[in-house]
Design an enzyme around this catalytic site. Structure first.
Site, PDB file in Angstrom:
ATOM      1  N   ARG A  92      15.958  29.914 -31.128  1.00  0.00           N
ATOM      2  CA  ARG A  92      16.446  29.287 -29.898  1.00  0.00           C
ATOM      3  C   ARG A  92      17.456  30.114 -29.122  1.00  0.00           C
ATOM      4  O   ARG A  92      17.425  30.136 -27.885  1.00  0.00           O
ATOM      5  CB  ARG A  92      17.050  27.920 -30.242  1.00  0.00           C
ATOM      6  CG  ARG A  92      16.060  26.900 -30.756  1.00  0.00           C
ATOM      7  CD  ARG A  92      16.768  25.718 -31.391  1.00  0.00           C
ATOM      8  NE  ARG A  92      17.431  26.079 -32.629  1.00  0.00           N
ATOM      9  CZ  ARG A  92      18.448  25.417 -33.164  1.00  0.00           C
ATOM     10  NH1 ARG A  92      18.949  24.358 -32.551  1.00  0.00           N
ATOM     11  NH2 ARG A  92      18.981  25.798 -34.308  1.00  0.00           N
ATOM     12  N   TYR A 113       0.725  21.594 -39.709  1.00  0.00           N
ATOM     13  CA  TYR A 113      -0.488  22.011 -39.015  1.00  0.00           C
ATOM     14  C   TYR A 113      -1.585  22.278 -40.041  1.00  0.00           C
ATOM     15  O   TYR A 113      -1.405  22.027 -41.227  1.00  0.00           O
ATOM     16  CB  TYR A 113      -0.194  23.189 -38.094  1.00  0.00           C
ATOM     17  CG  TYR A 113       0.805  22.820 -37.012  1.00  0.00           C
ATOM     18  CD1 TYR A 113       0.539  21.766 -36.137  1.00  0.00           C
ATOM     19  CD2 TYR A 113       2.027  23.478 -36.899  1.00  0.00           C
ATOM     20  CE1 TYR A 113       1.455  21.393 -35.163  1.00  0.00           C
ATOM     21  CE2 TYR A 113       2.949  23.111 -35.931  1.00  0.00           C
ATOM     22  CZ  TYR A 113       2.661  22.069 -35.062  1.00  0.00           C
ATOM     23  OH  TYR A 113       3.567  21.691 -34.103  1.00  0.00           O
ATOM     24  N   PRO A 165       8.468  32.522 -33.660  1.00  0.00           N
ATOM     25  CA  PRO A 165       7.525  31.915 -32.716  1.00  0.00           C
ATOM     26  C   PRO A 165       8.051  30.596 -32.180  1.00  0.00           C
ATOM     27  O   PRO A 165       8.542  29.763 -32.943  1.00  0.00           O
ATOM     28  CB  PRO A 165       6.262  31.714 -33.562  1.00  0.00           C
ATOM     29  CG  PRO A 165       6.753  31.659 -34.973  1.00  0.00           C
ATOM     30  CD  PRO A 165       7.953  32.539 -35.039  1.00  0.00           C
TER      31      PRO A 165
END
Length: 402
Positions: A369, A206, A57
């Site tokens: 990436r 998070y 992700p």
């Protein structure tokens, strides 16, 4: 991309028997022997992945108003055309007022956003691919002023005050219950839309990770203090999600030691502590662990050469996705995505990763990436053409469709 593969295992989290990789429906190919383990099929819930390569992700910020556009549809379609076995979407926010922290991040709630994700799912499936959403709440990363409602502060286990202003609210029990319910609803919606599983984002500082890490969790109730208490929130989310979806709908759980603000942070200081975090999550219903590191090959703890992925598999017995600077000669840095400065990171082979998978350190390999710069990376690796891979650079961050 559909292939003649073995039937999925009865247990959606079970590692399948390794058999020779099937040939694609159109034409034939010869897999480079050095990476052959990466191109074996893998049982995943109701389906079998064509290979062990997973698109990690990556936040793209190209969904105005939280709604995935046709360019987003094309972005995911193009990556599955490039040969990756499983796509994990960028972080997509659950239905909670403080879930988002960044502009133009896609939502996973509301009629328009879910219709956009349905178009993504259909496009990926039309190409024979598999895809799961990453369900996300940014927690303490949010600050007042961010969309969709600028008045809403961040939410986290403990309050954060900056210059006399409370920028992060300490969550009440009602807040905790609301976030748990929102994760469960998002997972149920993912299954309803036809996704092939769902990932819970429990990494990188998070909301779930905020509860794990003692630096951000200063609570004195049942959700703070001991390691067991700090994992309670995550366990309750997993159990709620498990109850909201079918038994053969895979739940993937992403976790990390490092944070966006601290690469040296740890939620577990020893393998024993890691087991105390992960084993209850496996028992609660996690099928696959996604182990986020900046360099997948580095040892996790002093006194052992084993990686965090290898320890996770050993401690839980569950399949594991390893990720971290795969296919590139430079480690991931948060600043790469924030800076406007030009840069280029050169591609490299993944023979070492294939060997680690073959010896059982992990089951699937997350790639990030390099897939932004070259959607055909998997095909080039498979065919022994790594020298033809397009380097990852600044421009790759600004475009979706290649």
């Amino acid at each position: 991309m559909d292939t003649a593969t073995p039937a999925p295992a009865a247990n959606p989290g079970a590692t399948p028997v390794i058999t020779p990789a099937a040939q694609p429906a159109t034409g034939t190919y010869s897999v480079n022997a050095a990476v052959a383990p990466l191109f074996q099929p893998f049982a995943f819930g109701r389906h079998t992945l064509a290979n062990r390569l997973v698109m990690a992700p990556m936040t793209r910020g190209k969904s105005p108003g939280g709604v995935p556009t046709e360019d987003v549809v094309a972005y995911y379609r193009r990556r599955v055309q490039g040969g990756v076995g499983l796509l994990i979407t960028e972080g997509t926010t659950i239905n909670h007022p403080a879930a988002n922290g960044y502009p133009q991040v896609p939502a996973f709630h509301g009629e328009a956003a879910l219709a956009g994700w349905k178009r993504v799912v259909d496009a990926v499936h039309a190409e024979g691919g598999r895809i799961i959403p990453q369900l996300w709440h940014v927690g303490i990363a949010r600050r007042p002023g961010v969309e969709p409602d600028p008045s809403v502060p961040g939410y986290g286990p403990s309050a954060i005050v900056a210059d006399g202003v409370e920028v992060v609210r300490a969550m009440t029990q009602a807040d905790i219950d609301a976030v748990i319910a929102a994760f469960a609803q998002a997972a149920a919606d993912a299954e309803r839309l036809g996704f092939d599983g769902a990932e819970l984002h429990g990494a990188h500082g998070y909301i779930i990770d905020d509860f794990f890490w003692e630096q951000t969790n200063q609570r004195t109730d049942a959700y703070g203090g001991s390691l067991e208490n700090r994992t309670r929130f995550a366990q309750e989310i997993v159990r709620a999600v498990r109850a909201a979806v079918s038994p053969d709908f895979p739940i993937v759980f992403r976790f990390s030691q490092w944070k966006g603000v601290d690469y040296n942070a740890r939620i577990a200081q020893t393998p024993e502590e890691l087991g105390r975090i992960l084993k209850p999550l496996a028992e609660a219903g996690v099928d696959v662990f996604h182990v986020s590191t900046r360099r997948y090959w580095e040892p996790a703890f002093d006194g052992s050469p084993d990686t965090l992925a290898a320890w996770t598999k050993r401690l839980t017995g569950k399949p594991v996705i390893a990720v971290g600077s795969v296919g590139l000669d430079g480690a991931f840095k948060v600043g790469m995505f924030a800076s406007r400065d030009a840069f280029e990171v050169k591609p490299t082979d993944v023979d070492q990763a294939a060997q680690a998978l073959a010896r059982g350190d992990f089951d699937l390999l997350g790639v990030g990436r390099v897939l932004l710069s070259d959607p055909d990376w998997a095909i080039k690796v498979r065919d022994g053409r790594v020298g033809e891979v397009i380097p990852f650079d600044r421009a790759a961050l600004d475009r979706l469709v290649v």
